[in-house]
Enzyme design. Structure first.
Site, short mmCIF file in Angstrom:
data_model
loop_
_atom_site.label_atom_id
_atom_site.label_comp_id
_atom_site.label_asym_id
_atom_site.label_seq_id
_atom_site.Cartn_x
_atom_site.Cartn_y
_atom_site.Cartn_z
N CYS A 1 0.02 3.49 -6.82
CA CYS A 1 -0.95 2.83 -5.95
C CYS A 1 -1.08 1.41 -6.47
CB CYS A 1 -2.30 3.55 -5.99
SG CYS A 1 -3.63 2.66 -5.12
N CYS B 1 0.87 -1.18 0.00
CA CYS B 1 0.00 0.00 0.00
C CYS B 1 0.90 1.22 0.00
CB CYS B 1 -0.90 -0.01 1.23
SG CYS B 1 -1.88 1.49 1.45
#
Length: 270
Positions: free
Chosen positions: A189, A74
């Site tokens: 991302c 993440c």
């Protein structure tokens, strides 16, 4: 001696983009995938609240599963608190996912780079440190999207995506000045590689899209003892843990394609 697993952590299913590349290199290792989907999206959290939450979650995860390595799949968490995790858990090996700005700076021909991320990653000082360290001679456009991670989650669950909205989210990545154009876009991302075909369809012009997952996988393999990727058989099954109860049949099907059985509604803050 029992083999210790590799643990992947993300706010949703974006980290699967990294897991699939690691599996190619070390397929016989056990993988545990943790999706804190009850907290999704992390990009909207206040920094201190998110830090405290993540530290509590990892305290329990490390106690329960004693992983040989943790992959923080993440970018929002990785750019916020990798140093905090390593300080709090000094005997655990952590690998983060940070924007591949160094790689983009090496590959760009025009010198115009965009970093497509979440708002949280865009505002991090760490992201700007990467730019200053590795892309000082480039024009770097930071683009924070509030919608794309959720679009990726929906897309993988078979839900329709509003292509006009998606196009509007990526439009700021395409920059032109004095005859030079953006030629490289960093997918900062882990959710975004799942949308890569839609990005290509909606792009204003052809660009190189950089997904760092393969490079992260190679780095992870380099940190592990050789015996972990020279095993002949996989002894323990991989599985996934979700913190919410809201698991759709399409999510279950997706995880099954990744060879992951799901346990839902797990509370790691207890």
């Amino acid at each position: 001696m029992n083999e210790r697993p590799i643990l992947f952590f993300d706010s949703g299913i974006g980290g699967l983009t990294v897991l699939r590349e690691v599996r190619v290199l070390i397929p016989e290792t056990q993988f545990i995938y943790v999706a804190d989907d009850a907290g999704f999206p992390y990009g909207n959290w206040e920094e201190n609240v998110l830090k405290n939450h993540i530290l509590k979650v990892f305290t329990n995860l490390l106690t329960l599963y004693n992983p040989t390595l943790c992959v923080v799949a993440c970018n929002t968490v990785s750019t916020l608190m990798m140093a905090d995790l390593r300080k709090e858990f000094p005997h655990t090996l952590f690998v983060g996912t940070v924007p591949a700005i160094k790689l983009a700076a090496k590959q760009t021909k025009s010198g115009f780079i965009s970093v497509l991320a979440t708002p949280g990653t865009v505002k991090r000082a760490y992201t700007r440190e990467l730019i200053n360290s590795f892309a000082g001679q480039c024009h770097v456009q930071l683009v924070g999207s509030e919608k794309l991670a959720a679009f990726a989650e929906d897309y993988l669950r078979g839900k329709p995506i509003d292509l006009e909205e998606l196009r509007n989210e990526i439009l700021p990545c395409f920059f032109e000045q004095n005859g030079k154009y953006t030629d490289t876009i960093v997918l900062a991302c882990t959710h975004y590689p799942f949308l890569i075909n839609l990005f290509r369809e909606q792009a204003l012009w052809p660009v190189k899209w950089i997904d760092p997952a393969k490079a992260i996988a190679k780095h992870i393999r380099s940190l592990l003892p050789e015996r972990m990727y020279h095993k002949n058989t996989k002894k323990l099954k991989d599985f996934a843990l979700f913190t919410s109860q809201n698991i759709t049949s399409s999510t279950k099907h997706l995880l099954k394609e990744f060879g992951l059985n799901i346990t839902k509604g797990v509370d790691f803050e207890m």
